[in-house]
Design an enzyme around this catalytic site. Sequence first.
Site, PDB file in Angstrom:
ATOM      1  N   LYS A 163      23.868 -23.522 -89.029  1.00 60.77           N
ATOM      2  CA  LYS A 163      24.929 -23.518 -89.504  1.00 60.77           C
ATOM      3  C   LYS A 163      25.438 -25.025 -89.962  1.00 60.77           C
ATOM      4  O   LYS A 163      24.473 -25.708 -89.496  1.00 60.77           O
ATOM      5  CB  LYS A 163      26.096 -23.592 -88.528  1.00 60.77           C
ATOM      6  CG  LYS A 163      27.372 -23.349 -89.035  1.00 60.77           C
ATOM      7  CD  LYS A 163      28.823 -23.046 -87.714  1.00 60.77           C
ATOM      8  CE  LYS A 163      30.401 -23.476 -87.933  1.00 60.77           C
ATOM      9  NZ  LYS A 163      31.012 -22.950 -87.480  1.00 60.77           N
ATOM     10  N   GLU A 199      29.882 -14.373 -85.844  1.00 56.60           N
ATOM     11  CA  GLU A 199      29.267 -15.831 -85.533  1.00 56.60           C
ATOM     12  C   GLU A 199      29.313 -15.097 -84.375  1.00 56.60           C
ATOM     13  O   GLU A 199      30.606 -14.883 -83.250  1.00 56.60           O
ATOM     14  CB  GLU A 199      30.522 -16.688 -86.066  1.00 56.60           C
ATOM     15  CG  GLU A 199      29.810 -18.166 -85.728  1.00 56.60           C
ATOM     16  CD  GLU A 199      30.661 -19.587 -85.817  1.00 56.60           C
ATOM     17  OE1 GLU A 199      32.505 -19.095 -86.109  1.00 56.60           O
ATOM     18  OE2 GLU A 199      30.185 -21.035 -85.828  1.00 56.60           O
ATOM     19  N   CYS A 256      31.417 -19.431 -90.950  1.00 55.78           N
ATOM     20  CA  CYS A 256      32.266 -20.091 -90.588  1.00 55.78           C
ATOM     21  C   CYS A 256      32.627 -21.232 -91.235  1.00 55.78           C
ATOM     22  O   CYS A 256      32.725 -20.823 -92.225  1.00 55.78           O
ATOM     23  CB  CYS A 256      32.445 -20.007 -89.350  1.00 55.78           C
ATOM     24  SG  CYS A 256      34.294 -19.853 -89.163  1.00 55.78           S
TER      25      CYS A 256
END
Length: 265
Positions: free
Chosen positions: A111, A40, A145
Amino acid sequence: MKYKAGFCQFKPEFMAKEKNLETMVNLVSKTKADLIVFPELATSGYTFINLSEVEQVAETFQKGLTYIVMKKAAWDNNCSIVLGFVEEDAGNFYNSAMLINPDGSSYLYRKTHLFLHEKSFFSPGDTGFQVFPAKNNIKIGIMICFDWIFPEAARSLMLNGAQIIAHPANLVLPWCQQAMLTRSIENRVFTITANRTGVEKNNSLSNAFTGQSQITSPLGERLLQADDSSQITGIFDIFPEIADNKSVTAMNDLITDRRQKYYHS
Ligand code: ACM
């Protein structure tokens, strides 16, 4: 089909985009792989304390330096690449990841579930959990993540046909690497978590990242795992089509056995 897939675990330098890209190109050129996943925010580092820092490293998808440099790396090395970067679009900033293929095609994920201080700088992702074709038409789902703690993320990618979940990460909590084994089993998919290493300090904020990047299989095997601090590339020969078989027993299938009317949406 044998597919060489894995991660590059490293320690991005905060705000040093050109240097991080140089490191990444170098790592790709030393690796024989069909798919490589980077962490990330691999080009920028993670520990932002103000919007001006975010702005300085942000890029427009398919226009910025990261896209140009990594598109060439994908072509030069005949390899699909997934990497996290700061994206700017219409005045909003996203914690995003791009997939770039050797044929020049590219895809974007933003995300969905932002973690802690990310909420101060980034907009929550609005791309949903799409599945994209990587080299040799292998079906790749991307989540980033903290998306791991919401099982719906991996489940949505599986229902959309993902064979491999590429999971760029900057993990600071201790549970993800274990949880991803379960994500693999409950969805019968491969997962590649590419985590970063090191401690990153910015004024009063400090993050210690846990490394231990890994590859897991649809049968819940941990095929490969890095240690918590090395810069290391881990590639494993996998057979992505194993993930197309959702049968758990002769009488149980992960998709057709679902009882959606009893699930809370
Ligand atoms: C995280 O989502 N970077 C913890």
